[in-house]
Design an enzyme around this catalytic site. Structure first.
Site, PDB file in Angstrom:
ATOM      1  N   HIS A   1       2.106  -7.242  11.406  1.00 15.96           N
ATOM      2  CA  HIS A   1       3.348  -6.885  12.043  1.00 15.96           C
ATOM      3  C   HIS A   1       2.933  -8.005  13.161  1.00 15.96           C
ATOM      4  O   HIS A   1       1.865  -8.730  13.398  1.00 15.96           O
ATOM      5  CB  HIS A   1       2.401  -6.206  12.607  1.00 15.96           C
ATOM      6  CG  HIS A   1       2.215  -4.487  11.845  1.00 15.96           C
ATOM      7  ND1 HIS A   1       3.000  -3.908  11.803  1.00 15.96           N
ATOM      8  CD2 HIS A   1       1.349  -4.065  10.659  1.00 15.96           C
ATOM      9  CE1 HIS A   1       2.661  -2.528  10.372  1.00 15.96           C
ATOM     10  NE2 HIS A   1       2.289  -3.423   9.921  1.00 15.96           N
TER      11      HIS A   1
ATOM     12  N   TYR B   1       0.875  -1.345   0.542  1.00 16.71           N
ATOM     13  CA  TYR B   1      -0.005  -0.241   0.144  1.00 16.71           C
ATOM     14  C   TYR B   1       0.917   1.225  -0.086  1.00 16.71           C
ATOM     15  O   TYR B   1       2.191   1.284   0.596  1.00 16.71           O
ATOM     16  CB  TYR B   1      -0.906   0.519   0.787  1.00 16.71           C
ATOM     17  CG  TYR B   1       0.137  -0.390   2.646  1.00 16.71           C
ATOM     18  CD1 TYR B   1       0.781   0.831   3.536  1.00 16.71           C
ATOM     19  CD2 TYR B   1       0.343  -0.978   3.308  1.00 16.71           C
ATOM     20  CE1 TYR B   1       0.864   0.787   4.130  1.00 16.71           C
ATOM     21  CE2 TYR B   1       0.111  -1.368   4.195  1.00 16.71           C
ATOM     22  CZ  TYR B   1       0.630  -0.153   4.853  1.00 16.71           C
ATOM     23  OH  TYR B   1       1.945  -0.079   6.113  1.00 16.71           O
TER      24      TYR B   1
END
Length: 242
Positions: free
Chosen positions: A162, A147
């Site tokens: 993450h 992104y």
């Protein structure tokens, strides 16, 4: 075995990104204005919370189905697995891993998200699991998309997941990101570029693992995580410790 109450190895500042990294724009205002200090371990850092398997829901480790409203999440299905180890190479049991990520189109389910890729109504983008007795973990998800982000003109984040890792003590709390083998965008990312040693970057890249794919369902990626280890305890009859 070394005493589990021993202090932790000091953090290697040469291995981690410097506090001030101008190419990573938002780090500039967060950078400390004074020299960093290294403090001794406190009691609260040498002891910590204990997590049990009873705090996990039945689908917490399956991001493909744990937000399902009308069907499974859309995207390339993958399994992420590995071990959580300390600096001495020992597997750490009972470690809580929380994961979050963008969907297959590169969009997070977050009210402040500014990227206009479509939301997947069946994908929440978060999950968690706890390591087994040998430090191993496993969860299922979809491969996240890249992104754009407003750092510099035309900066994009490579596909990543993450991790928030809760070890056995405060000093073993780690927040990090996992990237995917073969992605050329890793080496173009300003955040990755703050890491001074190429070997450090390579430790953040999960290897494609064809041995552990799920037949007709999901590719597998292997990603080991290393937390700070404890110093060996010295004994009178074994001065080298442990």
């Amino acid at each position: 075995m070394s005493d589990h109450r021993g202090s932790f190895y000091a953090r290697d500042r040469d291995w981690h990104p410097p506090a001030y990294t101008p190419d990573y724009k938002t780090s500039v205002l967060r950078a400390p204005k004074q020299a960093l200090l290294s403090l001794d371990n406190t009691i609260s850092e040498m002891t910590g919370p204990v997590f049990g398997h009873d705090m996990l829901g039945p689908r917490d480790d399956d991001l493909i189905t744990n937000w399902s409203k009308t069907g499974d999440a859309i995207g390339q299905r993958i399994v992420v697995h590995g071990r959580v180890l300390d600096e001495n190479g020992r597997g750490l049991p009972g470690v809580l891993l929380e994961v979050w990520q963008a969907n297959a189109g590169g969009r997070y389910r977050h009210h402040k998200e500014t990227y206009h890729a479509a939301l997947d109504p069946n994908f929440g983008g978060c999950g968690r699991c706890i390591t087994a007795a040998d430090g191993s973990y496993r969860f299922r998800t979809v491969k996240p998309g890249a992104y754009p982000w407003p750092n510099r003109v035309n900066d994009w984040r490579p596909a990543h997941i993450h991790f928030s890792v809760f070890g056995h003590a405060f000093a073993q709390r780690l927040v990090t990101q996992m990237y995917f083998e073969g992605d050329p965008m890793i080496w173009q990312c300003p955040i990755v570029g703050t890491i001074p040693d190429k070997r450090g970057v390579e430790q953040l890249i999960a290897a494609l693992d064809r041995r552990n794919t799920t037949h007709m369902d999901a590719l597998a990626y292997e990603f080991d995580i290393v937390l700070r280890g404890r110093r060996a305890t010295l004994f009178e009859n074994r001065m080298e410790g442990t």
